[in-house]
Design a protein around this motif. Structure first.
Motif, mmCIF file in Angstrom:
data_model
loop_
_atom_site.group_PDB
_atom_site.id
_atom_site.type_symbol
_atom_site.label_atom_id
_atom_site.label_comp_id
_atom_site.label_asym_id
_atom_site.label_seq_id
_atom_site.Cartn_x
_atom_site.Cartn_y
_atom_site.Cartn_z
ATOM 1 N N PRO A 1 0.785 -1.243 0.028
ATOM 2 C CA PRO A 1 0.072 0.154 -0.239
ATOM 3 C C PRO A 1 1.129 1.298 0.133
ATOM 4 O O PRO A 1 1.753 1.664 0.821
ATOM 5 N N GLY A 2 0.529 2.094 -1.051
ATOM 6 C CA GLY A 2 1.586 3.406 -1.000
ATOM 7 C C GLY A 2 2.569 3.207 -1.914
ATOM 8 O O GLY A 2 3.202 4.151 -2.382
ATOM 9 N N ALA A 3 2.788 1.997 -2.396
ATOM 10 C CA ALA A 3 3.880 1.974 -3.530
ATOM 11 C C ALA A 3 3.749 2.644 -4.855
ATOM 12 O O ALA A 3 2.377 2.506 -5.246
ATOM 13 N N VAL A 4 4.377 2.928 -5.663
ATOM 14 C CA VAL A 4 4.439 3.547 -7.001
ATOM 15 C C VAL A 4 4.814 2.314 -7.678
ATOM 16 O O VAL A 4 5.931 1.831 -7.741
ATOM 17 N N GLU B 1 -3.241 1.298 -3.845
ATOM 18 C CA GLU B 1 -4.221 1.752 -2.704
ATOM 19 C C GLU B 1 -4.257 0.842 -1.815
ATOM 20 O O GLU B 1 -4.421 1.024 -0.458
ATOM 21 N N GLU B 2 -4.266 -0.596 -2.031
ATOM 22 C CA GLU B 2 -4.733 -1.512 -1.116
ATOM 23 C C GLU B 2 -3.945 -2.814 -1.697
ATOM 24 O O GLU B 2 -4.012 -3.157 -2.703
ATOM 25 N N LEU B 3 -3.601 -3.561 -0.615
ATOM 26 C CA LEU B 3 -3.058 -4.800 -0.685
ATOM 27 C C LEU B 3 -3.621 -5.912 0.177
ATOM 28 O O LEU B 3 -3.478 -5.836 1.571
ATOM 29 N N ASP B 4 -4.449 -6.639 -0.449
ATOM 30 C CA ASP B 4 -5.426 -7.493 0.529
ATOM 31 C C ASP B 4 -4.839 -8.855 0.241
ATOM 32 O O ASP B 4 -4.886 -9.492 -0.689
ATOM 33 N N LEU B 5 -4.065 -9.343 1.256
ATOM 34 C CA LEU B 5 -3.317 -10.810 1.039
ATOM 35 C C LEU B 5 -4.438 -11.731 1.449
ATOM 36 O O LEU B 5 -4.239 -12.983 1.050
ATOM 37 N N ARG C 1 -5.096 -3.511 -5.283
ATOM 38 C CA ARG C 1 -5.727 -2.427 -6.096
ATOM 39 C C ARG C 1 -4.883 -1.192 -6.259
ATOM 40 O O ARG C 1 -4.286 -0.689 -5.332
ATOM 41 N N MET C 2 -4.756 -0.772 -7.652
ATOM 42 C CA MET C 2 -4.063 0.125 -7.937
ATOM 43 C C MET C 2 -4.602 1.381 -8.905
ATOM 44 O O MET C 2 -5.716 1.128 -9.603
ATOM 45 N N ARG C 3 -4.161 2.498 -8.783
ATOM 46 C CA ARG C 3 -4.875 3.537 -9.413
ATOM 47 C C ARG C 3 -3.762 4.293 -10.469
ATOM 48 O O ARG C 3 -2.743 4.391 -10.228
#
Lengths: 745, 373
Positions: free
Chosen positions: A515-518, A529-533, A539-541
């Protein structure tokens, strides 16, 4: 083009206002005259007439040799250059056999779709000319359902890919007609079946041949590959057959001038702009030029830069993602001169007929020597000279190759690797095989017996008189992916519309999609935005950002078993099984090279058991004391050495850069002393670290040369920086590493 | 590589397969239609008198009912008795692990319409003639296909159709209907009247999976005899018994001119074919196939919440199965049974019961549909 024209083109580049001395060296690969033989008399007259109609009146030596081997009942692997007539070489025996037996069938396998389309066109014209009722057809994921029964029931030539074969084998009952008379399995681009993918495909091929056998067929294997160092070994590992090697290229080619162009030269600017500059210069000189880039976005970028010039150039971008009609239009435009230049990803590398080229620009290193030559080798009209520019970026491998042009110039440099011992791969495929036909394991055959027993213990297969029978709900084929080992992957999804962008493995997701990664996807930036393990979805934008992120992680390596060891200069190197633990603990936010922020992360520790080599380094060859940051000086030296070792390995042992990883420490768990680890980045290992271990002296020498000759002060991307470093390339002591490498060589 | 490591690999694969199964279960409603009750449905008038009003079972909304609970109840009911007792059948001599269970049940006799006359009156059977044109031709005096035989435009085709009708071969006629897009037309079902009732094999199988790579665990084969259905069930107490099960089933299919199934075109018949090929003895039979699912959809669409066999049985036949193993759970239950076959015979017996209910209700549904033709 004539030799003088090449000289003129190079002079133009050197005289250009943007030129900063980037042309590091020029090498001429000498011309070659054709070695031919007449078409054999015994070839079926319809097939011979078809070939003659296409301008093939004689055979090159390697085509004739392939024919003779097949006629003599042998499996064959052809290992010659691009555009050397491999299609005719492998099609000739197949078409001939299909002409003689009206029920015989053949399968053509391709790793990627684009080539299959070309081959289909060729076979369709053969069908038309010879009237053999081949009904050639592509059968893969894109084939509409309504057409499938017809192909199954009537096509004599089926073109497909390993993924489709993997999924379709359990339905062999519907292919009874096809399998009962299967005479040939042709595998083109066989050198691409390497690493994890290749190791999986090798098992798929074994399953395929087993099914064919069950229907009474023993098809001949005909493989075509780019030039590699180990064609015979590779072919036999891929197919399980002993293949005759045909590697003397009898086709003609003009002299090729290969220019090594250093885009990392000082004051030179963006490598893509430099690519545009070279490309534009060649097109302006009247040369029909093809430019290859590493990504689709870059292809479009370079093309648009070229079209933006005050004097816009007739060029076009090209990539696999375009609609077929657009691709045909561009290809045609290139053939007839409407376009004088094309910028493409490797889609065009794969054999599409675009006429002859004068010049090729390869921007960046395409990942392997054979890929490079498949691109560079396109330049040259028959018998005339051609020029190929290789634009080297900064980065360990590119800069190494720039300084050691002999590596790139040796076409048969690469070795393809296939691991037949990885038990993850074996278990997965045995499970699939058990759902296709009962699996009978000969007594005492290991590791198959043990794998089968463990599968039985897990309740997945059941032993019967026929052999092991798959006995579980759901399809094992979905659990076995050809591109990876183990099955923990994360789907990268567009937060906007839920579209699946990419699937990467869990380890990489923790490192690059936290989360927060580019995240870089197709050369564009996305913010995660979110990494659901739990659901394994990230989810990324899509967002243009001025910063990038870098994961910080800690690792540890434990030795599970030592298989071999050897001296390595002043140290000892060992090879065996290791257990890696890896935890991503935080990240940095950076702008250019400056850290502007960061954060902590709560991600689970990943464990992986794999194969690796380690070097136990004595204190005597490491710098003493502490460095400017207060850390033991030895750490920086070990770290830089580790990076250089892992960075050069892809060139030394021919693997993907992502397949190997490294770890260094001054207090290794097994010894309490300094050590450097290099290990396979895949569960269970795929033979790469093993190869590095076997080749260690050479690899260490390469590292020594790289580190001692690099002009930087303390370390740079050309010698020991790694984009994947979990410590942000700190601490880094190039000089210490150079001394270390010297002591180990 | 160590034994522990291998076990881990096997467990990893097993876990992955379970995840896939759960994902598939959560995803689909399958070919039978939604499990959710449709907002406004009108019960179909029942052609067969209902003996007593049965309580309507509340449809479960969760995609996978509580498995643990079901297991417990089934095992309790079985009371630890051996499989042989629970099934009421014996092992087939020479085929260890293969049980054969015979049973019978009442089944109303299916009406046998005069299908050939109906076919002859269907002008749309002639290629080139669609419903609208058929009506016009009929009004113009061409009341049946025979009268079209000398028609300037449709003569040759009409003659071909007449020949097929005169031959009275259900196979050719089914093909003809298929080419006219009428495979699920009531006339297609009515073709059964051209066969002797004993020629029809009713088939339903229970499998360990959906895709053909997993074993068949129960095969239900039935034939009608007067107003009764005689059922033979082949039950595989272990996958080792499957080859024999498949062989017998394949032989039965090959020996029957007509086959009746529920969704058998997509599932049961290809599945038997795949398993037969799996053991090296490909199934070559190709009987006239009456698949009741498309016929049911056509006959009852909009009047039933879904076209699952048990739903249709409830609404059309007025029968409720009470406690029954949901078909979707058969693979899991069998897998569970295999892990301890000695103690869990009750699970396999429940699967056999489910199969029995399926076959019997399919025979009765056939009677209801054939009557509607």
């Amino acid at each position: 083009m004539k030799r003088e024209a090449v000289q003129e083109a190079l002079a133009r580049v050197a005289a250009a206002p943007w030129y900063r001395g980037q042309m590091a060296s020029v090498h001429v690969v000498p011309a070659r005259t054709a070695e031919t033989e007449p078409l054999p008399d015994v070839v079926d007259p319809r097939v011979a007439a078809f070939l003659r109609g296409r301008g093939v009146t004689a055979l090159y030596r390697h085509q004739a040799e392939a024919w003779r081997h097949v006629a003599g009942g042998r499996d064959v692997v052809l290992s010659t250059a691009t555009a050397s007539g491999k299609t005719v070489a492998f099609s000739l025996p197949v078409l001939d056999a299909l002409a003689r037996d009206p029920n015989a069938t053949a399968m053509f396998l391709y790793p990627l779709k684009a080539l299959a389309n070309d081959q289909l066109a060729f076979l369709e014209s053969a069908d038309l000319a010879t009237e053999m009722d081949l009904a050639p057809a592509i059968y893969d994921g894109d084939t509409p359902r309504v057409r499938r029964p017809r192909i199954r029931q009537g096509s004599r030539v089926v073109l497909s890919n390993p993924y489709e074969v993997h999924e379709t084998l359990p339905y062999h009952a519907m292919w009874r007609r096809f399998f009962s008379k299967l005479r040939f399995v042709v595998m083109d681009e066989a050198h691409r079946y390497t690493g994890v993918f290749g190791s999986n495909v090798a098992q798929v091929i074994r399953r395929l041949l087993r099914v064919a056998e069950a229907y009474g067929s023993h098809p001949r294997m005909v493989l075509a590959s780019a030039s590699i160092a180990n064609p015979g070994e590779h072919a036999s590992r891929l197919t399980g057959r002993d293949c005759a090697v045909v590697d003397r290229d009898g086709s003609a080619s003009g002299a090729r001038h290969v220019v090594f162009f250093d885009a990392a030269a000082p004051d030179a600017g963006s490598p893509h702009v430099q690519t545009r500059d070279v490309f534009a210069s060649l097109v302006r000189a009247g040369l029909k030029t093809l430019c290859f880039t590493l990504s689709r976005r870059t292809a479009e970028l370079v093309a648009s830069l070229a079209m933006e010039e005050r004097d816009p150039l007739p060029v076009a971008p090209y990539r696999a993602g375009y609609l077929p009609e657009d691709r045909r239009r561009i290809e045609k435009g290139f053939r007839d001169g409407t376009y004088r230049g094309i910028v493409s990803t490797d889609a065009l590398e794969l054999g599409i007929d675009i006429g002859d080229l004068d010049a090729v620009v390869v921007s960046g290193y395409p990942g392997s020597v054979s890929s490079f030559w498949q691109q560079a080798g396109r330049a040259g009209r028959r018998g005339e000279d051609a020029v190929a520019f290789w634009v080297a970026f900064e980065g360990i491998v590119d800069q190494y190759l720039l300084r050691h042009p002999e590596t790139l110039l040796d076409r048969a440099y690469e070795r393809a690797t296939i691991d037949l011992a990885n038990e993850h791969i074996l278990a997965g495929h045995m499970l699939c095989a058990a759902s296709e036909l009962p699996v009978a394991v000969p007594d005492g055959r290991e590791p198959e017996q043990s794998v089968a027993r463990k599968l039985e213990g897990a309740g997945l297969v059941h032993k019967t008189d026929y052999g092991y029978v798959f006995a579980a709900p759901s399809r094992p084929h979905e659990a076995v992916k050809l591109d990876s080992i183990g099955n923990e992957t994360v789907s990268l999804v567009d937060a906007e519309d839920g579209d699946l962008l990419e699937t990467i493995d869990l380890e990489r997701a923790c490192r690059e999609a936290f989360p927060g990664a580019v995240y870089l996807h197709e050369a564009r930036t996305w913010v995660v935005e979110e990494l659901d393990l739990a659901t394994r979805i990230a989810r990324m934008r899509r967002k243009d950002v001025g910063h990038y992120t870098h994961a910080l992680s800690s690792k540890n390596a434990e030795i599970v078993a030592t298989h071999r060891d050897r001296p390595a200069g002043a140290a000892t190197a060992s090879f065996g099984r290791i257990r890696m633990t890896h935890r991503v603990r935080g990240f940095l936010v950076k702008r250019y090279d400056r850290v502007i922020g960061g954060g902590d992360l709560e991600l689970p520790e990943r464990r992986m058991e794999t194969t690796g080599l380690w070097i136990d380094v004595p204190w005597t060859v490491l710098p003493a004391g502490t460095d400017a940051g207060g850390l033991p000086a030895a750490l920086g030296a070990l770290h830089a050495f580790e990076h250089a070792l892992v960075g050069l390995a892809p060139v030394a042992i021919s693997c993907d850069a992502a397949d190997l990883a490294g770890f260094s420490t001054i207090a290794a768990p097994h010894s309490g002393r300094p050590a450097v680890f290099v290990y396979d980045g895949h569960e269970g290992g795929i033979g790469l670290a093993e190869r590095a271990f076997t080749d260690l002296p050479r690899l260490v020498r390469m590292v020594r040369d790289l580190l001692s000759r690099c002009g930087c002060e303390k370390g740079c991307p050309a010698c020991c920086y790694s984009a994947r470093c979990g410590n942000d390339n700190q601490p880094m002591d190039k000089a210490g590493a150079a001394v270390l490498a010297g002591a180990l060589a | 590589m160590g034994a522990d490591r291998r076990e881990e690999i096997a467990e990893l694969l097993k876990r992955r397969l379970e995840e896939l199964r759960e994902r598939d279960a959560a995803r689909g409603s399958g070919p039978f239609g939604s499990r959710r009750p449709s907002p406004s449905h009108v019960p179909v008038p029942v052609p067969v008198p209902v003996p007593a009003p049965f309580p309507v079972r509340v449809a479960a909304h969760s995609p996978e009912p509580d498995l643990a609970d079901l297991r417990r109840r089934l095992l309790e009911r079985a009371g630890g008795r051996p499989l042989r007792d629970l099934l009421g059948g014996d092992e087939v001599p020479g085929c260890p692990g293969l049980f054969e269970v015979r049973d019978g049940a009442p089944a109303p006799i299916a009406p046998r319409p005069d299908v050939l006359s109906s076919l002859a009156a269907s002008l749309w059977l002639v290629p080139g003639i669609r419903a609208g044109l058929a009506a016009k031709l009929c009004a113009a005096g061409f009341r049946d296909v025979r009268r079209l035989c000398d028609h300037p435009r449709f003569g040759p085709q009409a003659r071909r159709v007449c020949r097929a009708i005169d031959l009275g071969d259900p196979y050719r006629l089914m093909d003809l209907l298929a080419t006219r897009g009428a495979r699920s037309h009531p006339l297609a079902l009515a073709l059964h009247a051209l066969l002797d009732p004993s020629d029809l094999l009713f088939l339903d199988i229970e499998t360990m999976g959906l895709f053909g790579g997993s074993p068949i665990v129960v095969a239900g084969l039935a034939r009608v005899s007067g107003d009764r259905v005689e059922l033979t069930q082949l039950v595989a107490a272990s996958p080792a018994a499957e080859p024999a099960l498949v062989r017998r089933t394949a032989d039965a299919i090959a020996a029957s001119p007509g086959l009746v199934t529920f969704n058998g075109r997509s599932f049961d018949l290809p599945y038997v074919g795949l398993r037969a090929a799996y053991y090296g003895a490909p199934l070559v039979a190709d009987p006239v196939h009456f698949d009741l699912l498309p016929h049911s959809r056509r006959a009852y669409r909009g009047r039933v919440p879904d076209c699952r066999l048990d739903t249709l049985a409830r609404h059309v036949l007025g029968e409720d199965r009470g406690e029954d193993v949901p078909g979707a759970l058969v693979p899991l239950l069998y897998q569970d049974y295999l892990a301890a076959p000695g103690r869990r015979a009750g699970l396999l017996a429940a699967i056999a019961d489910h199969n029995r209910a399926d076959v019997v209700q399919m025979v009765r549904l056939f009677g209801a549909l054939a009557g509607a033709a």
